[in-house]
Motif scaffolding. Structure first.
Motif, short mmCIF file in Angstrom:
data_model
loop_
_atom_site.label_atom_id
_atom_site.label_comp_id
_atom_site.label_asym_id
_atom_site.label_seq_id
_atom_site.Cartn_x
_atom_site.Cartn_y
_atom_site.Cartn_z
N VAL A 1 0.96 -0.81 -0.20
CA VAL A 1 -0.27 0.18 -0.32
C VAL A 1 0.80 0.91 0.02
CG1 VAL A 1 -1.35 1.67 1.47
CG2 VAL A 1 -1.94 -1.57 1.09
N GLY A 2 0.43 2.15 -0.92
CA GLY A 2 1.42 3.39 -1.11
C GLY A 2 2.59 3.31 -2.27
N ALA A 3 2.56 2.16 -2.83
CA ALA A 3 3.72 1.76 -3.77
C ALA A 3 3.10 2.77 -4.60
CB ALA A 3 3.62 0.53 -4.62
N LYS A 4 3.39 3.21 -5.54
CA LYS A 4 3.95 4.65 -7.33
C LYS A 4 3.90 3.10 -8.32
CE LYS A 4 3.37 8.42 -4.86
NZ LYS A 4 1.96 9.07 -5.33
N VAL A 5 2.74 2.66 -8.81
CA VAL A 5 3.11 2.39 -10.14
C VAL A 5 1.96 3.41 -11.57
CG1 VAL A 5 2.60 0.27 -8.42
CG2 VAL A 5 0.69 1.77 -9.78
N TYR A 6 2.08 2.51 -12.35
CA TYR A 6 1.83 2.35 -13.90
C TYR A 6 0.40 1.60 -13.64
CZ TYR A 6 5.19 5.93 -14.96
OH TYR A 6 6.34 7.30 -14.57
N ALA A 7 -0.65 2.23 -14.12
CA ALA A 7 -2.09 1.40 -13.71
C ALA A 7 -2.34 1.76 -15.31
CB ALA A 7 -3.05 1.66 -13.02
N LEU A 8 -3.10 0.91 -15.93
CA LEU A 8 -3.94 0.95 -16.91
C LEU A 8 -5.52 1.03 -16.84
CD1 LEU A 8 -3.68 0.22 -20.79
CD2 LEU A 8 -4.85 -1.79 -19.90
N TYR A 9 -5.90 2.79 -17.22
CA TYR A 9 -7.05 2.96 -17.22
C TYR A 9 -7.58 2.50 -18.65
CZ TYR A 9 -11.48 5.78 -16.80
OH TYR A 9 -12.60 5.91 -16.99
N GLU A 10 -9.04 2.16 -18.67
CA GLU A 10 -9.76 1.22 -20.15
C GLU A 10 -10.87 2.09 -19.58
OE1 GLU A 10 -9.25 -2.46 -20.16
OE2 GLU A 10 -8.10 -3.01 -19.95
N ASP A 11 -11.47 3.06 -20.51
CA ASP A 11 -12.30 4.22 -21.42
C ASP A 11 -14.06 2.65 -21.52
OD1 ASP A 11 -14.67 5.33 -21.30
OD2 ASP A 11 -13.37 7.06 -21.87
N GLU A 12 -14.64 2.50 -20.78
CA GLU A 12 -15.69 1.72 -20.78
C GLU A 12 -16.22 2.17 -21.88
OE1 GLU A 12 -17.86 0.53 -17.00
OE2 GLU A 12 -16.23 -0.34 -16.22
N ASP A 13 -16.67 3.54 -22.08
CA ASP A 13 -17.86 3.59 -23.14
C ASP A 13 -16.99 4.08 -24.92
OD1 ASP A 13 -18.61 4.81 -21.28
OD2 ASP A 13 -17.86 6.89 -20.75
N ASP A 14 -15.71 4.33 -24.37
CA ASP A 14 -15.30 4.40 -26.27
C ASP A 14 -13.82 2.66 -26.18
OD1 ASP A 14 -12.61 5.28 -24.84
OD2 ASP A 14 -13.24 6.55 -26.04
N GLY A 15 -13.86 2.12 -25.04
CA GLY A 15 -12.15 0.81 -25.18
C GLY A 15 -11.10 1.46 -25.02
N SER A 16 -11.39 2.69 -25.21
CA SER A 16 -9.60 2.92 -25.44
C SER A 16 -8.54 2.85 -23.76
CB SER A 16 -9.13 4.73 -25.12
OG SER A 16 -10.49 5.42 -24.52
N SER A 17 -7.86 2.72 -24.32
CA SER A 17 -7.17 2.74 -22.86
C SER A 17 -5.38 3.33 -22.83
CB SER A 17 -6.65 1.05 -22.38
OG SER A 17 -5.89 0.08 -23.78
N GLU A 18 -5.00 3.95 -21.68
CA GLU A 18 -4.02 4.40 -21.88
C GLU A 18 -3.21 3.89 -19.85
OE1 GLU A 18 -1.82 8.89 -23.02
OE2 GLU A 18 -4.17 8.05 -23.51
N TRP A 19 -2.49 4.57 -19.91
CA TRP A 19 -0.65 4.44 -18.89
C TRP A 19 -1.32 5.66 -17.64
CZ3 TRP A 19 0.05 -0.49 -17.33
CH2 TRP A 19 0.53 -1.41 -18.00
N TYR A 20 -1.67 5.04 -16.70
CA TYR A 20 -1.36 6.78 -15.65
C TYR A 20 -0.46 6.16 -14.49
CZ TYR A 20 -5.28 9.05 -18.55
OH TYR A 20 -5.51 9.61 -19.85
N GLU A 21 0.19 6.94 -14.01
CA GLU A 21 0.84 6.75 -12.90
C GLU A 21 -0.64 7.21 -11.42
OE1 GLU A 21 2.82 10.88 -11.17
OE2 GLU A 21 4.12 10.01 -13.24
N ALA A 22 -0.17 5.97 -11.04
CA ALA A 22 -1.47 5.37 -9.78
C ALA A 22 -0.29 5.58 -8.82
CB ALA A 22 -2.16 4.20 -10.14
#
Length: 71
Positions: free
Chosen positions: A25-46
């Motif tokens: 808990v608290g670790a900085k990672v990159y997570a893939l966010y997937e948009d349910e509306d248009d099916g696109s995805s992108e990596w974001y800091e998390a």
């Protein structure tokens, strides 16, 4: 972006930053966010918020949004 390119893939939707333990808990990672509306995805800091036996909850720092990812 350079950090993401140097990261290690842990599962389909999660990358760890080099030299960190992503399952804490608290670790900085990159997570893939997937948009349910248009099916696109992108990596974001998390930030890791919670970890289970086969899932992890991340908080997308830029978007004020949390989601559970399987691994």
């Amino acid at each position: 972006m350079r950090s993401a390119l140097q990261a290690t893939r842990l599962c389909d939707g999660l990358l760890e930053e080099a030299g960190t333990d992503p399952f804490v808990v608290g670790a900085k990672v990159y997570a893939l966010y997937e948009d349910e509306d248009d099916g696109s995805s992108e990596w974001y800091e998390a930030t890791v918020e919670d970890v289970g036996d086969d899932w992890i909850v991340v908080y997308f720092d830029e978007w004020d949004y949390s989601c559970e990812l399987p691994f």
